[in-house]
Design a protein around this motif. Structure first.
Motif, PDB file in Angstrom:
ATOM      1  N   ALA A  41       2.218   6.700  -7.068  1.00 13.00           N
ATOM      2  CA  ALA A  41       1.229   7.671  -7.658  1.00 13.00           C
ATOM      3  C   ALA A  41       1.691   9.160  -7.284  1.00 13.00           C
ATOM      4  N   GLU A  42       2.381   9.288  -6.134  1.00 14.37           N
ATOM      5  CA  GLU A  42       2.797  10.608  -5.760  1.00 14.37           C
ATOM      6  C   GLU A  42       4.048  10.882  -6.640  1.00 14.37           C
TER       7      GLU A  42
ATOM      8  N   SER B 253       0.866  -1.038  -0.144  1.00  9.80           N
ATOM      9  CA  SER B 253       0.005   0.004  -0.134  1.00  9.80           C
ATOM     10  C   SER B 253       0.938   1.134   0.048  1.00  9.80           C
ATOM     11  N   ALA B 254       1.953   1.210   0.681  1.00 11.22           N
ATOM     12  CA  ALA B 254       2.876   2.391   0.867  1.00 11.22           C
ATOM     13  C   ALA B 254       3.428   2.535  -0.446  1.00 11.22           C
TER      14      ALA B 254
ATOM     15  N   ASP C 194       1.336   6.875 -12.797  1.00 11.72           N
ATOM     16  CA  ASP C 194      -0.075   6.273 -12.972  1.00 11.72           C
ATOM     17  C   ASP C 194      -0.252   5.189 -13.565  1.00 11.72           C
TER      18      ASP C 194
ATOM     19  N   GLU D 284       2.592   1.732  -3.359  1.00 11.15           N
ATOM     20  CA  GLU D 284       1.319   2.213  -4.433  1.00 11.15           C
ATOM     21  C   GLU D 284       1.076   3.660  -4.126  1.00 11.15           C
ATOM     22  N   ARG D 285       1.073   4.211  -3.077  1.00 11.55           N
ATOM     23  CA  ARG D 285       0.809   5.550  -2.751  1.00 11.55           C
ATOM     24  C   ARG D 285       2.034   6.379  -3.222  1.00 11.55           C
TER      25      ARG D 285
END
Length: 83
Positions: free
Chosen positions: A27-28, A20-21, A32, A23-24
């Motif tokens: 994205a940041e 999850s970390a 994309d 993925e974030r």
């Protein structure tokens, strides 16, 4: 001798904070095109080849190497080249 490579990953549906970390963070950073991330670990074992090799590897995975409640695993066996 053989090389056993055990691949371990979190079971589907189990919360994976590391994935999850990542993925974030991706994205940041504007990556994309990444839609999901899965993380895991690889364990390499050098073993003597025996008739019960598969049984031994499964026992090691289920008793120590893998938390079978939240992780799945697979493994491959390859003969080591003798130089």
């Amino acid at each position: 001798m053989v090389k056993v490579t055990v691949h371990v990953k979190v079971k589907e549906g189990v919360i994976n904070p590391e994935a999850s970390a990542l993925e974030r963070a991706l994205a940041e950073l504007s990556f994309d095109e990444v839609k999901s991330v899965t993380t895991g670990k690889t364990i390499e074992l050098e073993m003597e080849s025996t008739e019960s090799l598969d049984t031994k590897v499964k026992e090691m995975c289920e008793q120590l190497l893998v938390n079978t409640v939240i992780e799945d695993y697979s493994y491959t066996v390859e003969e080591e080249n003798k130089a």
